[in-house]
Design a protein around this motif. Structure first.
Motif, PDB file in Angstrom:
ATOM      1  N   VAL A   1     -14.800  12.077  92.504  1.00 34.67           N
ATOM      2  CA  VAL A   1     -15.814  11.728  91.506  1.00 34.67           C
ATOM      3  C   VAL A   1     -15.152  11.468  90.153  1.00 34.67           C
ATOM      4  N   ALA A   2     -14.260  12.364  89.754  1.00 37.22           N
ATOM      5  CA  ALA A   2     -13.589  12.206  88.456  1.00 37.22           C
ATOM      6  C   ALA A   2     -12.745  10.940  88.409  1.00 37.22           C
ATOM      7  N   THR A   3     -12.048  10.641  89.491  1.00 35.18           N
ATOM      8  CA  THR A   3     -11.218   9.442  89.492  1.00 35.18           C
ATOM      9  C   THR A   3     -12.064   8.174  89.583  1.00 35.18           C
ATOM     10  N   ALA A   4     -13.217   8.245  90.247  1.00 33.10           N
ATOM     11  CA  ALA A   4     -14.114   7.085  90.264  1.00 33.10           C
ATOM     12  C   ALA A   4     -14.626   6.802  88.858  1.00 33.10           C
ATOM     13  N   PHE A   5     -14.924   7.869  88.118  1.00 33.92           N
ATOM     14  CA  PHE A   5     -15.364   7.706  86.733  1.00 33.92           C
ATOM     15  C   PHE A   5     -14.235   7.121  85.875  1.00 33.92           C
ATOM     16  N   ALA A   6     -13.021   7.657  86.043  1.00 36.87           N
ATOM     17  CA  ALA A   6     -11.863   7.143  85.295  1.00 36.87           C
ATOM     18  C   ALA A   6     -11.590   5.680  85.657  1.00 36.87           C
ATOM     19  N   ALA A   7     -11.740   5.341  86.930  1.00 35.71           N
ATOM     20  CA  ALA A   7     -11.524   3.957  87.360  1.00 35.71           C
ATOM     21  C   ALA A   7     -12.555   3.024  86.739  1.00 35.71           C
ATOM     22  N   LEU A   8     -13.791   3.475  86.663  1.00 39.60           N
ATOM     23  CA  LEU A   8     -14.842   2.662  86.047  1.00 39.60           C
ATOM     24  C   LEU A   8     -14.504   2.374  84.584  1.00 39.60           C
ATOM     25  N   ILE A   9     -14.087   3.385  83.872  1.00 39.51           N
ATOM     26  CA  ILE A   9     -13.708   3.195  82.470  1.00 39.51           C
ATOM     27  C   ILE A   9     -12.492   2.277  82.369  1.00 39.51           C
ATOM     28  N   ALA A  10     -11.494   2.513  83.224  1.00 38.82           N
ATOM     29  CA  ALA A  10     -10.278   1.693  83.183  1.00 38.82           C
ATOM     30  C   ALA A  10     -10.576   0.229  83.499  1.00 38.82           C
ATOM     31  N   ILE A  11     -11.455  -0.015  84.439  1.00 45.76           N
ATOM     32  CA  ILE A  11     -11.815  -1.390  84.799  1.00 45.76           C
ATOM     33  C   ILE A  11     -12.478  -2.086  83.619  1.00 45.76           C
ATOM     34  N   ARG A  12     -13.362  -1.379  82.960  1.00 45.01           N
ATOM     35  CA  ARG A  12     -14.048  -1.978  81.801  1.00 45.01           C
ATOM     36  C   ARG A  12     -13.077  -2.258  80.662  1.00 45.01           C
ATOM     37  N   ILE A  13     -12.173  -1.340  80.419  1.00 45.85           N
ATOM     38  CA  ILE A  13     -11.191  -1.539  79.344  1.00 45.85           C
ATOM     39  C   ILE A  13     -10.222  -2.664  79.711  1.00 45.85           C
ATOM     40  N   ALA A  14      -9.739  -2.650  80.958  1.00 47.55           N
ATOM     41  CA  ALA A  14      -8.760  -3.654  81.390  1.00 47.55           C
ATOM     42  C   ALA A  14      -9.343  -5.062  81.378  1.00 47.55           C
ATOM     43  N   ALA A  15     -10.654  -5.189  81.504  1.00 49.55           N
ATOM     44  CA  ALA A  15     -11.294  -6.506  81.528  1.00 49.55           C
ATOM     45  C   ALA A  15     -11.403  -7.135  80.146  1.00 49.55           C
ATOM     46  N   LYS A  16     -11.172  -6.322  79.108  1.00 51.63           N
ATOM     47  CA  LYS A  16     -11.271  -6.871  77.750  1.00 51.63           C
ATOM     48  C   LYS A  16     -10.146  -7.873  77.514  1.00 51.63           C
ATOM     49  N   PRO A  17     -10.436  -8.930  76.757  1.00 47.40           N
ATOM     50  CA  PRO A  17      -9.396  -9.920  76.473  1.00 47.40           C
ATOM     51  C   PRO A  17      -8.369  -9.380  75.472  1.00 47.40           C
TER      52      PRO A  17
ATOM     53  N   ASP B   1      -6.225  -8.897  72.175  1.00 47.87           N
ATOM     54  CA  ASP B   1      -6.614  -8.923  70.774  1.00 47.87           C
ATOM     55  C   ASP B   1      -5.373  -8.652  69.922  1.00 47.87           C
ATOM     56  N   ASP B   2      -5.558  -8.475  68.611  1.00 53.51           N
ATOM     57  CA  ASP B   2      -4.418  -8.270  67.717  1.00 53.51           C
ATOM     58  C   ASP B   2      -3.642  -6.994  68.053  1.00 53.51           C
ATOM     59  N   ASN B   3      -4.345  -5.935  68.444  1.00 55.69           N
ATOM     60  CA  ASN B   3      -3.680  -4.675  68.782  1.00 55.69           C
ATOM     61  C   ASN B   3      -3.083  -4.670  70.189  1.00 55.69           C
ATOM     62  N   HIS B   4      -3.590  -5.524  71.051  1.00 53.10           N
ATOM     63  CA  HIS B   4      -3.129  -5.588  72.440  1.00 53.10           C
ATOM     64  C   HIS B   4      -2.911  -7.059  72.814  1.00 53.10           C
ATOM     65  N   PRO B   5      -1.837  -7.670  72.321  1.00 52.83           N
ATOM     66  CA  PRO B   5      -1.644  -9.104  72.527  1.00 52.83           C
ATOM     67  C   PRO B   5      -1.462  -9.504  73.996  1.00 52.83           C
ATOM     68  N   TYR B   6      -1.107  -8.556  74.855  1.00 48.27           N
ATOM     69  CA  TYR B   6      -0.928  -8.863  76.278  1.00 48.27           C
ATOM     70  C   TYR B   6      -2.105  -8.378  77.126  1.00 48.27           C
ATOM     71  N   GLY B   7      -3.157  -7.931  76.473  1.00 54.03           N
ATOM     72  CA  GLY B   7      -4.348  -7.474  77.181  1.00 54.03           C
ATOM     73  C   GLY B   7      -4.414  -5.953  77.273  1.00 54.03           C
ATOM     74  N   HIS B   8      -5.379  -5.485  78.011  1.00 52.00           N
ATOM     75  CA  HIS B   8      -5.651  -4.048  78.129  1.00 52.00           C
ATOM     76  C   HIS B   8      -5.391  -3.526  79.543  1.00 52.00           C
ATOM     77  N   HIS B   9      -4.522  -4.181  80.287  1.00 57.05           N
ATOM     78  CA  HIS B   9      -4.301  -3.850  81.689  1.00 57.05           C
ATOM     79  C   HIS B   9      -3.670  -2.475  81.910  1.00 57.05           C
ATOM     80  N   LYS B  10      -3.017  -1.929  80.900  1.00 56.59           N
ATOM     81  CA  LYS B  10      -2.381  -0.618  81.070  1.00 56.59           C
ATOM     82  C   LYS B  10      -3.394   0.502  81.281  1.00 56.59           C
ATOM     83  N   ALA B  11      -4.640   0.254  80.964  1.00 57.41           N
ATOM     84  CA  ALA B  11      -5.685   1.261  81.182  1.00 57.41           C
ATOM     85  C   ALA B  11      -5.738   1.657  82.653  1.00 57.41           C
ATOM     86  N   GLU B  12      -5.489   0.705  83.536  1.00 54.78           N
ATOM     87  CA  GLU B  12      -5.498   1.001  84.974  1.00 54.78           C
ATOM     88  C   GLU B  12      -4.381   1.970  85.342  1.00 54.78           C
ATOM     89  N   PHE B  13      -3.228   1.857  84.682  1.00 51.36           N
ATOM     90  CA  PHE B  13      -2.118   2.767  84.971  1.00 51.36           C
ATOM     91  C   PHE B  13      -2.440   4.188  84.503  1.00 51.36           C
TER      92      PHE B  13
END
Length: 144
Positions: A53-69, A71-83
């Motif tokens: 349950v906890a990891t499903a919740f963390a995965a949901l948050i990570a997926i939403r963050i990683a999907a963001k385009p 930006d100035d603070n993350h020029p290569y995207g937000h994909h590290k959220a999944e890691f």
């Protein structure tokens, strides 16, 4: 291209939400099975479901963050959220293993007779069936 990516993200998010719902249902059933029997094995199964349950919740948050385009603070995207989500899952598995080890040791040192073992196992079988069905859905969708 943007629409296809958004549709894929929505599908992945839907699967993550589904995993959270299924995780709570399975956790409830496994906790019920433990409470019916007092079995340390069923308790360890419920603890493992807590991690799910906890990891499903963390995965949901990570997926939403990683999907963001990007930006100035993350020029290569937000994909590290999944890691970070994967690291959290690893840590939670270790914590659950330690808790299970503690409970198993206590059960070994102070054994008790089980209450309603057949009924508890049937409830646990229902939880396992739900988990298996959801795993089938995830594997089928993952292959697309």
């Amino acid at each position: 291209k943007k629409t296809a990516k958004r549709c894929k993200t929505m599908t992945i998010t839907g699967l993550a939400v589904g995993s959270l719902i299924v995780g709570f249902a399975v956790l409830g059933l496994k906790t019920l099975a433990y409470s019916m029997t007092g079995s340390v094995a069923l308790l360890s199964d419920a603890l493992e479901s807590t991690v799910n349950v906890a990891t499903a919740f963390a995965a949901l948050i990570a997926i939403r963050i990683a999907a963001k385009p990007a930006d100035d603070n993350h020029p290569y995207g937000h994909h590290k959220a999944e890691f970070f989500s994967a690291v959290l899952e690893g840590v939670m598995i270790i914590v659950a293993a330690l808790l299970i080890l503690r409970e198993a040791y206590a059960g070994f040192m102070h054994p008790v007779f089980l209450d309603a073992p057949i009924a508890g196992l049937l409830v646990n079988l229902a939880a396992t069936s739900i988990n298996g069905f959801w795993a089938f859905i995830l594997i089928t969708r993952g292959r697309r």
